[in-house]
Design a protein around this motif. Sequence first.
Motif, PDB file in Angstrom:
ATOM      1  N   THR A 406      44.246  -6.960  30.112  1.00 11.68           N
ATOM      2  CA  THR A 406      44.813  -8.176  30.699  1.00 11.68           C
ATOM      3  C   THR A 406      45.703  -8.898  29.692  1.00 11.68           C
ATOM      4  O   THR A 406      45.356  -8.994  28.510  1.00 11.68           O
ATOM      5  CB  THR A 406      43.693  -9.129  31.162  1.00 11.68           C
ATOM      6  OG1 THR A 406      42.829  -8.438  32.059  1.00 11.68           O
ATOM      7  CG2 THR A 406      44.267 -10.351  31.858  1.00 11.68           C
ATOM      8  N   GLU A 407      46.833  -9.422  30.157  1.00  8.30           N
ATOM      9  CA  GLU A 407      47.690 -10.203  29.266  1.00  8.30           C
ATOM     10  C   GLU A 407      46.990 -11.504  28.893  1.00  8.30           C
ATOM     11  O   GLU A 407      46.387 -12.165  29.740  1.00  8.30           O
ATOM     12  CB  GLU A 407      49.037 -10.509  29.907  1.00  8.30           C
ATOM     13  CG  GLU A 407      49.959 -11.262  28.948  1.00  8.30           C
ATOM     14  CD  GLU A 407      51.320 -11.624  29.519  1.00  8.30           C
ATOM     15  OE1 GLU A 407      52.131 -12.201  28.767  1.00  8.30           O
ATOM     16  OE2 GLU A 407      51.569 -11.337  30.697  1.00  8.30           O
ATOM     17  N   LEU A 408      47.091 -11.879  27.632  1.00  8.02           N
ATOM     18  CA  LEU A 408      46.483 -13.109  27.124  1.00  8.02           C
ATOM     19  C   LEU A 408      47.527 -14.221  27.142  1.00  8.02           C
ATOM     20  O   LEU A 408      48.638 -14.056  26.625  1.00  8.02           O
ATOM     21  CB  LEU A 408      45.962 -12.896  25.704  1.00  8.02           C
ATOM     22  CG  LEU A 408      44.906 -11.792  25.551  1.00  8.02           C
ATOM     23  CD1 LEU A 408      44.646 -11.490  24.085  1.00  8.02           C
ATOM     24  CD2 LEU A 408      43.615 -12.173  26.251  1.00  8.02           C
ATOM     25  N   THR A 409      47.179 -15.355  27.744  1.00 14.14           N
ATOM     26  CA  THR A 409      48.121 -16.475  27.865  1.00 14.14           C
ATOM     27  C   THR A 409      47.421 -17.797  27.575  1.00 14.14           C
ATOM     28  O   THR A 409      46.196 -17.898  27.685  1.00 14.14           O
ATOM     29  CB  THR A 409      48.710 -16.539  29.288  1.00 14.14           C
ATOM     30  OG1 THR A 409      47.639 -16.690  30.238  1.00 14.14           O
ATOM     31  CG2 THR A 409      49.511 -15.298  29.626  1.00 14.14           C
ATOM     32  N   PHE A 410      48.202 -18.800  27.220  1.00 16.20           N
ATOM     33  CA  PHE A 410      47.684 -20.167  27.122  1.00 16.20           C
ATOM     34  C   PHE A 410      48.778 -21.134  27.543  1.00 16.20           C
ATOM     35  O   PHE A 410      49.950 -20.758  27.627  1.00 16.20           O
ATOM     36  CB  PHE A 410      47.161 -20.483  25.709  1.00 16.20           C
ATOM     37  CG  PHE A 410      48.217 -20.585  24.629  1.00 16.20           C
ATOM     38  CD1 PHE A 410      48.684 -21.820  24.200  1.00 16.20           C
ATOM     39  CD2 PHE A 410      48.716 -19.447  24.002  1.00 16.20           C
ATOM     40  CE1 PHE A 410      49.630 -21.925  23.189  1.00 16.20           C
ATOM     41  CE2 PHE A 410      49.666 -19.536  22.998  1.00 16.20           C
ATOM     42  CZ  PHE A 410      50.124 -20.781  22.588  1.00 16.20           C
ATOM     43  N   ASN A 411      48.394 -22.360  27.847  1.00 14.43           N
ATOM     44  CA  ASN A 411      49.356 -23.373  28.289  1.00 14.43           C
ATOM     45  C   ASN A 411      50.007 -24.003  27.067  1.00 14.43           C
ATOM     46  O   ASN A 411      49.335 -24.603  26.232  1.00 14.43           O
ATOM     47  CB  ASN A 411      48.651 -24.446  29.132  1.00 14.43           C
ATOM     48  CG  ASN A 411      49.642 -25.355  29.848  1.00 14.43           C
ATOM     49  OD1 ASN A 411      50.691 -25.695  29.315  1.00 14.43           O
ATOM     50  ND2 ASN A 411      49.308 -25.753  31.062  1.00 14.43           N
ATOM     51  N   TYR A 412      51.330 -23.870  26.965  1.00 18.08           N
ATOM     52  CA  TYR A 412      52.043 -24.392  25.798  1.00 18.08           C
ATOM     53  C   TYR A 412      52.009 -25.918  25.724  1.00 18.08           C
ATOM     54  O   TYR A 412      52.188 -26.477  24.649  1.00 18.08           O
ATOM     55  CB  TYR A 412      53.509 -23.950  25.827  1.00 18.08           C
ATOM     56  CG  TYR A 412      53.744 -22.490  25.517  1.00 18.08           C
ATOM     57  CD1 TYR A 412      52.691 -21.628  25.204  1.00 18.08           C
ATOM     58  CD2 TYR A 412      55.027 -21.951  25.542  1.00 18.08           C
ATOM     59  CE1 TYR A 412      52.917 -20.297  24.928  1.00 18.08           C
ATOM     60  CE2 TYR A 412      55.265 -20.622  25.265  1.00 18.08           C
ATOM     61  CZ  TYR A 412      54.207 -19.796  24.965  1.00 18.08           C
ATOM     62  OH  TYR A 412      54.450 -18.482  24.692  1.00 18.08           O
TER      63      TYR A 412
END
Length: 510
Positions: A406-412
């Motif tokens: 799964t791609e790892l993301t966070f809210n900038y």
Amino acid sequence: MKFTVFCVSGQLTRCIRCPVAYHANDDCIPAGSVTLTDSNIVCPNHFTPRKGCRNHEHVNVSWCFVCSEGGSLLCCESCPAAFHRECLNIDMPEGSWYCNDCRAGKKPHYKEVVWVKVGRYRWWPAEVSNPKDIPENILRMRHDVGEFPVLFFGSNDYLWTYQARVFPYMEGDANSKEKMGKGVDSTYKKALEEAAVRFKELQAEKELRQLQEDRRNHKKPPPYKHIKVNKPIGKVLIISADLSEIPRCNCKATDENPCGMDSECINRMLLYECHPQVCPAGERCQNQCFTKRQYCQVEIFRTLSRGWGLRCVHDIKKGGFVNEYVGEVIDEEECRARIKHAQENNIGNFYMLTLDKDRIIDAGPKGNEARFMNHSCQPNCETQKWTVNGDTRVGLFALTDIPAGTELTFNYNLECLGNGKTVCKCGASNCSGFLGVRPKNNPPSDDKSRKMKKKSQMKRKSQQEVIKEREDECFSCGDGGQVVSCKRPGCPKVYHADCLNLTKRPAGQS
């Protein structure tokens, strides 16, 4: 003669009337070009509007392309784009003004989804068609240099139009019906649905071609220097605490998971990392992820629409430590200097993250794999600021269970600077459309939704007596003003007399 080349390499075709050149394929040659030979065209810049032709009049939208609000707008002289001067952070220009896309030579292309204006009707979604693929009777219709055929969604009608009456469709536009006019009928609703599906299909095709080209060219991520810990720049200091100042938790080495995620470690609760020489759990302490660099195994990969990204190789549990965000630690003055340099040199990627009120981490020139994590309005990771050996460090932790691959993301949580907002391409159901804009509210939980449903039903019943009998906007073009209402009982539709091709308001029933 010097030619302005809009493509980087490959066989070029050139305009015989002006110094522009494009790759000799349908992906690069702008819609509306007239092909003369394999190497010569007449480009759309040489379009001349016919006098008296209503569909040759230049039209601009009535809202700002950045904030989507109306008001006093700065309108592009070449396309329908409009902006608030404040949203672009520019002074009021003198004379003609052109948007950044038009100044850069950007044109509509075949197999693109666009919004089209026909007469006084509302903006309607359509696909730019290649003249080679349209019916003969449409091809025989009168059209000039710069005009191209579009196929309207919902109705499957064709029209020849040009750049000043179309603007690009963007992901999520189907949910912004309030900007395209009210009074949505079944045909328009069908058009919105078809446009959204076709847009995704075309995007997937384009991104797959780009991905294949990158692989053929062995394209690699942009260069950067890999570092393991933060590097201070200039007068910035990295703080180091004395052992006597480091807090001591109450965990014991005999505990089942001393200082672990499920423990009651006071340091972990307060986002303090235990020190190996201070923690009573000793070597069994499980709260030293930063110091021991206990990162999850990740890999950098090429995404379909957002450049390079980061994904996990194995499953990550909710609350798990993913990685530390490291880079050069700079002060505010250096930060602003770097942003200014980036804007002056058209550098669009930023890797800056606030550490505290005086320090910023810039992972652009130096950093680790965490710098490749993309933004999402519905992320699976979050940043947490921990105190490690007396100094603040930024860690990325899993918000939910994350399966391998799964791609790892966070809210900038980006604060936008310079030329307006940056389009968000995260694709989340609650996507705000732009970086720095708060995501749309998630749907309420089942209990809340039931309560809200009951309330809305009661509210609907109480408001049935005051339902509006007539719409305020023209059913044809979506604008307000003096309108003619339909006299048929129960019909709320209203129209401008012009939209009905009437020279005066009717005296009887309509």
